[in-house]
Design an enzyme around this catalytic site. Structure first.
Site, mmCIF file in Angstrom:
data_model
loop_
_atom_site.group_PDB
_atom_site.id
_atom_site.type_symbol
_atom_site.label_atom_id
_atom_site.label_comp_id
_atom_site.label_asym_id
_atom_site.label_seq_id
_atom_site.Cartn_x
_atom_site.Cartn_y
_atom_site.Cartn_z
ATOM 1 N N HIS A 153 57.040 114.703 22.817
ATOM 2 C CA HIS A 153 55.620 114.948 22.478
ATOM 3 C C HIS A 153 54.738 113.807 22.974
ATOM 4 O O HIS A 153 53.668 113.572 22.425
ATOM 5 C CB HIS A 153 55.414 115.137 20.967
ATOM 6 C CG HIS A 153 56.388 116.074 20.328
ATOM 7 N ND1 HIS A 153 56.155 117.425 20.176
ATOM 8 C CD2 HIS A 153 57.637 115.858 19.832
ATOM 9 C CE1 HIS A 153 57.193 117.988 19.602
ATOM 10 N NE2 HIS A 153 58.117 117.069 19.389
ATOM 11 N N SER A 274 37.815 102.441 44.878
ATOM 12 C CA SER A 274 36.602 103.202 44.619
ATOM 13 C C SER A 274 35.459 102.539 45.375
ATOM 14 O O SER A 274 35.417 101.320 45.508
ATOM 15 C CB SER A 274 36.309 103.199 43.117
ATOM 16 O OG SER A 274 34.933 103.391 42.889
ATOM 17 N N LYS A 280 38.886 99.292 40.701
ATOM 18 C CA LYS A 280 39.740 100.474 40.665
ATOM 19 C C LYS A 280 40.873 100.450 41.682
ATOM 20 O O LYS A 280 40.731 99.963 42.787
ATOM 21 C CB LYS A 280 38.884 101.719 40.931
ATOM 22 C CG LYS A 280 37.938 102.023 39.801
ATOM 23 C CD LYS A 280 38.627 102.734 38.672
ATOM 24 C CE LYS A 280 38.573 104.202 38.957
ATOM 25 N NZ LYS A 280 38.809 105.088 37.898
ATOM 26 N N GLU A 287 48.337 111.931 42.571
ATOM 27 C CA GLU A 287 47.495 113.057 42.143
ATOM 28 C C GLU A 287 47.577 114.201 43.147
ATOM 29 O O GLU A 287 47.566 115.376 42.777
ATOM 30 C CB GLU A 287 46.045 112.593 41.989
ATOM 31 C CG GLU A 287 45.859 111.650 40.811
ATOM 32 C CD GLU A 287 44.505 110.961 40.858
ATOM 33 O OE1 GLU A 287 43.551 111.497 40.293
ATOM 34 O OE2 GLU A 287 44.401 109.879 41.477
#
Ligand code: ARG
Length: 456
Positions: A153, A274, A280, A287
């Site tokens: 979980h 970024s 960043k 992704e």
């Protein structure tokens, strides 16, 4: 190619909707190989003269050399790779080129080409996945003892080792490889000689063409031979399953690379910055692997839906079988390569993993097991006692193995100081010695067995 029956040429849009050359030009190697095998057989069987067969075969070599050097032109008027090759051949050797298509149809031709292409695709995936497994093994070996929280979980459950976690992915890839191998074995039958749908009256030798193309033998039914696309669907099924595995690992890397987790730092090579936020480091590659898996699953769905309502034998809908397979193959190749690179270069932050494992009361099960083993207490009661100990540790803001003995004994007098032997995360993982468990000794044994086996 069918001018005899027609008075008018096709409409411009007809030409465009009909043409598969923009994508099926990727089949050129397979198309030439299939034609070579076919014409050699025609010559041997005396269906065309030995001389013509030799001329055609030499012409095909020239066509192949030209494709190799200059690529395949996208001439929509020539519709597909089969017509493109034949037209090129005719330009080179003249009307004798017209004998190549004896006892053959584009229906068995394309089925053959596509099988050969998918077979090559599987062989490429096999190499890539073997490399991926190698990367997983190497990093797993390095981290056979590195403790991290194991989750259920997404809540801290029990400590495991990073090596064990990476080996879980090794197992998934082993199944992927076995699925691809399985698909390859079923794929490897030659539809060539099924002709348009009914077979042919010419005395062809299907065993000979099958053997020349590396197939195990010919398909047994000509209708099935030209209309079966199971091999492409099976390839996509295996690809989708594999992409799904890559996506789960990608998801974990994305999560682990986030600041609150901080379990991994992905290398610069696999991250992007970024344009506005200088701090960043985004896990874009991971992704995209996660994103690509959706597209690959979409490719599988697309082909299944294309095929599901088609009566026997060939229908032009089947021309749409190739784009999803090509797309999925390209996306899968990129995804495997990217995940391999990420696994190889990731800096795992084992200190952060360890403190997360220690922070989550992840050895609570070990306390309960100790009570069962040493105190002879039924597990359900031990569970309850342990729950109270966790509650007390939470109140005091300490880990379980830092909970004073007095507090433990206040909860249950049967507890003594030897309990601390099992409460550390290291003791916890070391105790999980059951087959397939996370104990470092077990993980090392699993890695050794993997190195001995064939990775499936
Ligand atoms: N380009 C076609 C395909 O990919 C080749 C087969 C065409 N056959 C036909 N009877 N029109 O399916």
């Amino acid at each position: 190619m069918w001018g005899g029956r027609f008075a008018e040429g096709p409409a411009a849009v007809m030409r465009e909707i009909n043409a598969s050359i923009p994508f099926d030009k990727r089949l050129w190697r397979q198309d030439v190989a299939g034609s070579r095998a076919h014409v050699a057989m025609l010559g041997k069987q005396g269906i065309v003269s030995a001389e013509d067969a030799a001329t055609i075969s030499a012409g095909l070599d020239q066509v192949a050399a030209d494709y190799d050097a200059n690529g395949v032109a996208e001439d929509l008027a020539l519709e597909d790779i089969h017509m493109q090759t034949e037209a090129k051949l005719a330009a080179l050797i003249g009307p004798v080129a017209g004998r190549l298509h004896t006892a053959r149809s584009r229906n068995d031709q394309v089925a053959t080409d596509f099988r050969l292409w998918v077979r090559d695709a599987i062989d490429q995936v096999e190499v890539a996945l073997t490399g991926f497994q190698h990367a997983l093994l190497t990093r797993a070996e390095e981290h056979a003892d590195s403790v991290m929280p194991g989750f259920t979980h997404l809540q801290s459950a029990q400590p495991v080792t990073l090596g064990h976690h990476l080996m879980a992915y090794y197992e998934m890839v082993a199944r992927d490889r076995s699925r691809f191998a399985d698909a390859r074995a079923r794929l490897n039958r030659s539809p060539l000689g099924s002709a348009a749908l009914a077979g042919t009256g010419f005395p062809i030798d299907r065993d000979a063409t099958a053997a020349a193309l590396g197939f195990d033998g010919p398909t047994r039914n000509s209708l099935d031979g030209v209309s079966d696309r199971d091999f492409a669907i099976e390839y996509l099924t295996a690809a989708a399953q594999c992409a799904l595995h890559l996506s789960r690992l990608a998801e974990e890397f994305i999560l682990w690379a986030s600041q609150p987790f901080g379990f991994v730092s992905l290398s610069d090579q696999w991250s992007t910055g970024s344009s506005i936020m200088p701090q960043k480091r985004n896990p874009d590659a991971a992704e995209l692997v996660r994103g690509h898996s959706g597209r690959i699953i979409g490719c599988l769905t697309a082909l299944m839906i294309t095929m599901k309502g088609l009566p026997l034998a060939y229908s032009k809908d089947m021309q749409d079988d190739k784009p999803p397979v090509f797309e999925a193959h390209d996306l899968l190749g990129l995804s495997i390569a990217a995940m391999t690179g990420m696994v190889e270069s990731a800096a795992f932050r084992t200190d952060r993993m360890r403190s997360a494992a220690e922070a989550g009361f992840s050895t609570a099960t070990d306390l309960a097991d100790w009570l069962v083993r040493e105190g002879g207490i039924p597990f359900r009661e031990a569970h309850h006692v342990t729950g109270s100990a966790v509650k007390r540790a939470e109140e005091l803001g300490v880990a379980l193995d830092k909970l004073p003995i007095a507090d433990l004994q206040a909860i249950d007098a049967r507890i003594d100081a030897t309990v601390y032997d099992v409460l550390s995360v290291d003791a916890s993982v070391a105790s999980r010695t059951s087959f397939g468990g996370t104990a470092p000794a077990r993980v090392r044994a699993a890695i050794a067995a993997a190195r001995e086996g064939d990775g499936r």
